[in-house]
Design an enzyme around this catalytic site. Structure first.
Site, PDB file in Angstrom:
ATOM      1  N   CYS A 146      24.996   2.810   1.615  1.00  0.00           N
ATOM      2  CA  CYS A 146      25.843   3.242   2.476  1.00  0.00           C
ATOM      3  C   CYS A 146      25.514   2.811   3.992  1.00  0.00           C
ATOM      4  O   CYS A 146      25.694   3.156   5.256  1.00  0.00           O
ATOM      5  CB  CYS A 146      25.950   4.838   2.756  1.00  0.00           C
ATOM      6  SG  CYS A 146      27.021   5.399   1.428  1.00  0.00           S
TER       7      CYS A 146
ATOM      8  N   ALA B  96       0.647  -1.213  -0.053  1.00  0.00           N
ATOM      9  CA  ALA B  96       0.058  -0.005   0.142  1.00  0.00           C
ATOM     10  C   ALA B  96       0.911   1.196  -0.003  1.00  0.00           C
ATOM     11  O   ALA B  96       0.582   2.124  -0.675  1.00  0.00           O
ATOM     12  CB  ALA B  96      -0.997  -0.176   1.230  1.00  0.00           C
TER      13      ALA B  96
END
Ligand code: PLP
Length: 392
Positions: free
Chosen positions: A328, A202
């Site tokens: 990262c 959703a």
């Protein structure tokens, strides 16, 4: 114009105010448990869940009985892969997927391998697309499932799903697709596309976080899935647990809006996306589009800006929310495995940025972001000895 500007709609989307309005009553005065059929609170919850299920089913052209509510596409992908592996263990032990799938597929496949399943990870072409011929060639008499996403979450490419579905049907192999990025953005028809299982989320389509669905085909063939969670027997026993009624109502409303507005919205966002690309291409040299130029979601743009670190570019424009092609999560950033799968070398993968336009972006924001990108890349390149060497 307000900042920060959000252009990272592949990671998530804001809840549409119309969705929130639909959800609100089901937190407070209408708080019934959809399994409590013995009183009006429960019956009302049951009824709105049925309505939402109908809205979700309508978007993908299936029956509402074929919709299993989950907590999102991660869970749906897990149920699809693990649930099929267990239910069809007597039929075979081989699954086919692709190297550019979401981690919710790849890490689940890895888990299955540890349990003795065999998994084929298909490569993709340099445009990011899976070759249906390679899918066909990978099928053995042990293959029980093919799982290929409709649209990729990084580069936005749309795989030839109907062709793969046709191959799966002809070979009698079940076909699952992760539609988290595609649902509500491009038309989906589970029958026309030969899909047997499909994952939805959703929050990727202006609904709330923590709600999703798994479509499980009920006829031609009737697909069996083993549950991952046991308990009260909700969702046909495939996914026990008290239903998140407000979330489901919101998901249903988000599907209804998407179905109504998909065509117009897709056209508008494609226009914005093309304009953004035009500003960047006019202002800069050494920029590369990642992924197929036309077989892609209307709101996606993934670009490598050579001689510039994607991360540095994002830091220099922190009033714009974008995503880079480097993860990262560790001390040393690793370039995106999706971009690497396209054959893009490490430096260019590190220089990539994903733009994901959305429902509430404006033309003014598009112009601003385009200008800012051009000016920032130019400035960062002034500090790059490699770019200097290239330009003389
Ligand atoms: C976001 C996403 C998921 C995970 O969905 P959640 O609902 O956040 O668990 C899975 N697959 C793709 C392609 C996605 O983009």
């Amino acid at each position: 114009m307000k900042t920060p500007i959000f252009m990272d709609h592949h990671s998530t989307t804001p809840v549409d105010p119309r969705v929130l309005t639909a959800m609100m009553p089901f937190f407070t005065e209408k708080f019934g448990n959809a399994a409590s059929r013995n009183h009006s609170f429960g019956r009302e919850a049951e009824q709105v869940v049925a309505q939402a299920r109908g809205q979700i089913a309508h978007l993908i052209h299936c029956d509402l009985k074929e919709i299993i509510i989950t907590s999102g596409a991660t869970e749906s992908n897990n149920i699809a892969l693990k649930g099929i592996a267990e239910a069809y263990r007597d039929k075979g032990n081989h699954v086919i997927t692709a190297v550019t799938e979401h981690k919710a597929i790849l890490d689940t496949a890895l888990r299955l391998e540890k349990q003795g399943m065999r998994v084929t990870y298909l490569p993709v072409h340099s445009d990011g697309l899976v070759d249906p011929g390679a899918v066909l060639a990978a099928i053995t008499d042990q293959t029980i499932l093919i799982s290929i996403m409709i649209a990729n979450n990084e580069i936005g490419v749309i795989h030839p799903i109907a062709q793969i579905g046709k191959i799966a049907k002809e070979k009698g192999v079940l076909f699952h697709t992760d539609a988290a990025q595609a649902a509500g953005k491009i038309p989906i028809d589970v029958n026309a596309m030969g899909i047997d299982l499909m994952s939805l989320s959703a929050h990727k389509m202006y609904g709330p976080k923590g709600v999703g669905a798994l479509y499980v085909r009920k006829k031609n063939p009737r697909v069996r899935v083993a549950p991952l969670i046991d308990g009260g027997g909700q969702e046909g026993g495939i996914r026990s647990g008290t239903l998140n009624v407000p979330g489901i109502v919101g998901f249903g409303k988000a599907c209804e809006i998407a179905e109504e507005e998909m065509e117009q919205e897709g056209a508008r966002l494609a226009r914005f996306r093309n304009r953004l690309q035009e500003i960047i291409w006019n202002g800069l040299d050494e920029v590369y589009l990642n992924g197929h130029p036309t077989e892609r979601l209307p709101h996606n743009l993934n670009i490598s800006f050579a001689y510039v670190e994607g991360e540095s570019l994002l830091m220099a424009m922190n009033e714009v929310a974008l995503s880079s092609g480097s993860a990262c999560t560790t001390a040393t950033p690793t370039p995106s495995y999706v971009l690497r799968a396209l054959g893009i070398e490490s430096d260019l993968a590190h220089s990539s940025i994903r733009f994901g336009l959305g429902r509430f972006n404006t033309e003014e924001e598009v112009e601003y972001v385009g200008r800012r990108v051009v000016e920032t890349v130019k400035r960062l390149r002034l500090m790059s000895p490699l770019y200097e060497m290239f330009s003389v």
